[in-house]
Design an enzyme around this catalytic site. Structure first.
Site, PDB file in Angstrom:
ATOM      1  N   GLU A  96       0.720  -1.298   0.225  1.00  0.00           N
ATOM      2  CA  GLU A  96      -0.015  -0.052  -0.235  1.00  0.00           C
ATOM      3  C   GLU A  96       0.647   1.619   0.014  1.00  0.00           C
ATOM      4  OE1 GLU A  96      -2.663   1.296  -0.442  1.00  0.00           O
ATOM      5  OE2 GLU A  96      -4.018   1.863   0.578  1.00  0.00           O
ATOM      6  N   ASP A  97       0.105   2.233  -0.845  1.00  0.00           N
ATOM      7  CA  ASP A  97       1.510   3.862  -0.727  1.00  0.00           C
ATOM      8  C   ASP A  97       1.313   4.183   0.935  1.00  0.00           C
ATOM      9  OD1 ASP A  97      -1.712   3.936  -0.662  1.00  0.00           O
ATOM     10  OD2 ASP A  97      -1.517   5.444  -1.958  1.00  0.00           O
ATOM     11  N   ASP A 100      -3.812   5.502   6.218  1.00  0.00           N
ATOM     12  CA  ASP A 100      -3.980   6.778   7.313  1.00  0.00           C
ATOM     13  C   ASP A 100      -5.651   6.826   7.525  1.00  0.00           C
ATOM     14  OD1 ASP A 100      -4.620   9.936   7.090  1.00  0.00           O
ATOM     15  OD2 ASP A 100      -6.256   9.444   5.468  1.00  0.00           O
ATOM     16  N   ARG A 162       1.166  11.918  -9.988  1.00  0.00           N
ATOM     17  CA  ARG A 162       1.896  10.265  -8.707  1.00  0.00           C
ATOM     18  C   ARG A 162       4.017  10.454  -8.864  1.00  0.00           C
ATOM     19  NH1 ARG A 162      -2.480   7.560  -7.172  1.00  0.00           N
ATOM     20  NH2 ARG A 162      -4.715   7.874  -8.731  1.00  0.00           N
TER      21      ARG A 162
HETATM   22  P1  IMP Z   1      -7.899   5.125   4.308  1.00  0.00           P
HETATM   23  O1  IMP Z   1      -8.451   3.487   4.016  1.00  0.00           O
HETATM   24  O2  IMP Z   1      -8.180   6.018   5.208  1.00  0.00           O
HETATM   25  O3  IMP Z   1      -6.172   4.114   4.923  1.00  0.00           O
HETATM   26  O4  IMP Z   1      -7.073   5.498   3.471  1.00  0.00           O
HETATM   27  C1  IMP Z   1      -5.430   5.205   2.395  1.00  0.00           C
HETATM   28  C2  IMP Z   1      -6.004   5.702   1.113  1.00  0.00           C
HETATM   29  O5  IMP Z   1      -6.082   6.725   1.074  1.00  0.00           O
HETATM   30  C3  IMP Z   1      -4.365   5.512   0.193  1.00  0.00           C
HETATM   31  O6  IMP Z   1      -3.988   4.371  -0.748  1.00  0.00           O
HETATM   32  C4  IMP Z   1      -4.598   6.309   0.148  1.00  0.00           C
HETATM   33  O7  IMP Z   1      -5.103   6.413  -1.756  1.00  0.00           O
HETATM   34  C5  IMP Z   1      -5.222   7.821   0.781  1.00  0.00           C
HETATM   35  N1  IMP Z   1      -5.059   8.836   0.850  1.00  0.00           N
HETATM   36  C6  IMP Z   1      -4.121   8.455   2.146  1.00  0.00           C
HETATM   37  N2  IMP Z   1      -3.722   9.878   2.211  1.00  0.00           N
HETATM   38  C7  IMP Z   1      -3.405  10.388   1.413  1.00  0.00           C
HETATM   39  C8  IMP Z   1      -2.522  11.858   1.467  1.00  0.00           C
HETATM   40  O8  IMP Z   1      -1.731  11.963   2.472  1.00  0.00           O
HETATM   41  N3  IMP Z   1      -2.376  11.818  -0.029  1.00  0.00           N
HETATM   42  C9  IMP Z   1      -2.699  10.984  -0.952  1.00  0.00           C
HETATM   43  N4  IMP Z   1      -3.241   9.625  -0.577  1.00  0.00           N
HETATM   44  C10 IMP Z   1      -3.920   9.335   0.486  1.00  0.00           C
HETATM   45 MG    MG Z   2      -4.046   4.110  -2.543  1.00  0.00          MG
END
Ligand code: IMP
Ligand code: MG
Length: 172
Positions: A96-97, A100, A162
């Site tokens: 995963e990138d 969050d 990106r």
């Molecule tokens: P989560 O489900 O909230 O953990 O979100 C994960 C996804 O949200 C990641 O795979 C990213 O695509 C996107 N994301 C969360 N924070 C950022 C950020 O600071 N920049 C860009 N994409 C983000």
């Molecule tokens: Mg993502």
């Protein structure tokens, strides 16, 4: 115009990925390891991570949508592209990138568990622990970062940025 401020320069990213690659080699002495990148943000991290380990790696992709075009999760997770292969009996690392809220990964881990891999671990380039809403166990973390919106090295804002080599903070 939004401003970009370098948070993690490219050289630092590569050094850290080499360390994680070495750790993966210790954890999976035989291989093959299935690295499954979550599209699209993780594809650049996966490309570097797969080459940073001497272990045989197989590359797969999965598509998930949870964000739309905004800066925070909609809370709704949808599978937009499934895998082409069965993971049953295989060692799997989800790549995963950024983690969050944890909503995406906690959903995905559930989906993957049903497919009976031999083992399942998670690698993320970035982790924003302050923002967590769902607990997720992340096994390989590149960098923990503060609660700021970042772009570059695969991460986007509305599909832009990106291809930046550094991870940058996007300031409004
Ligand atoms: P989560 O489900 O909230 O953990 O979100 C994960 C996804 O949200 C990641 O795979 C990213 O695509 C996107 N994301 C969360 N924070 C950022 C950020 O600071 N920049 C860009 N994409 C983000
Ligand atoms: Mg993502």
């Amino acid at each position: 115009m939004p401003q970009l401020k370098v948070l993690i320069p490219a050289e630092k990213i590569q050094t850290r990925i080499d360390e994680i690659g070495a750790q993966i080699a210790r954890d999976y002495p035989g291989g093959p390891v299935y690295m499954v990148a979550i599209l699209k943000g993780a594809c650049i991290f996966l490309a570097d991570l797969a080459r940073a380990t001497p272990v045989p790696v197989r590359i797969e992709f999965i598509g998930i949508s949870s964000y739309g075009r905004g800066k925070s999760s909609s809370g709704e997770v949808r599978l937009t592209k499934d895998l082409d292969v069965s993971l049953e009996g295989h060692d799997v690392i989800v790549v995963e990138d950024i983690v969050d809220s944890g909503i995406t990964l906690s959903y995905l881990v559930q989906v993957f568990r049903q497919r009976k891999p031999k083992s399942l671990r998670i690698a993320t380039l970035l982790d924003k622990p302050e923002r967590r809403q769902r607990p997720v166990q992340v096994d390989y973390v590149g960098f923990q970062i503060p609660d700021e919106f970042v772009v570059g090295y695969g991460l986007d804002y509305a599909e832009d940025y990106r291809n930046l080599k550094d991870v940058c903070v996007l300031e409004a």
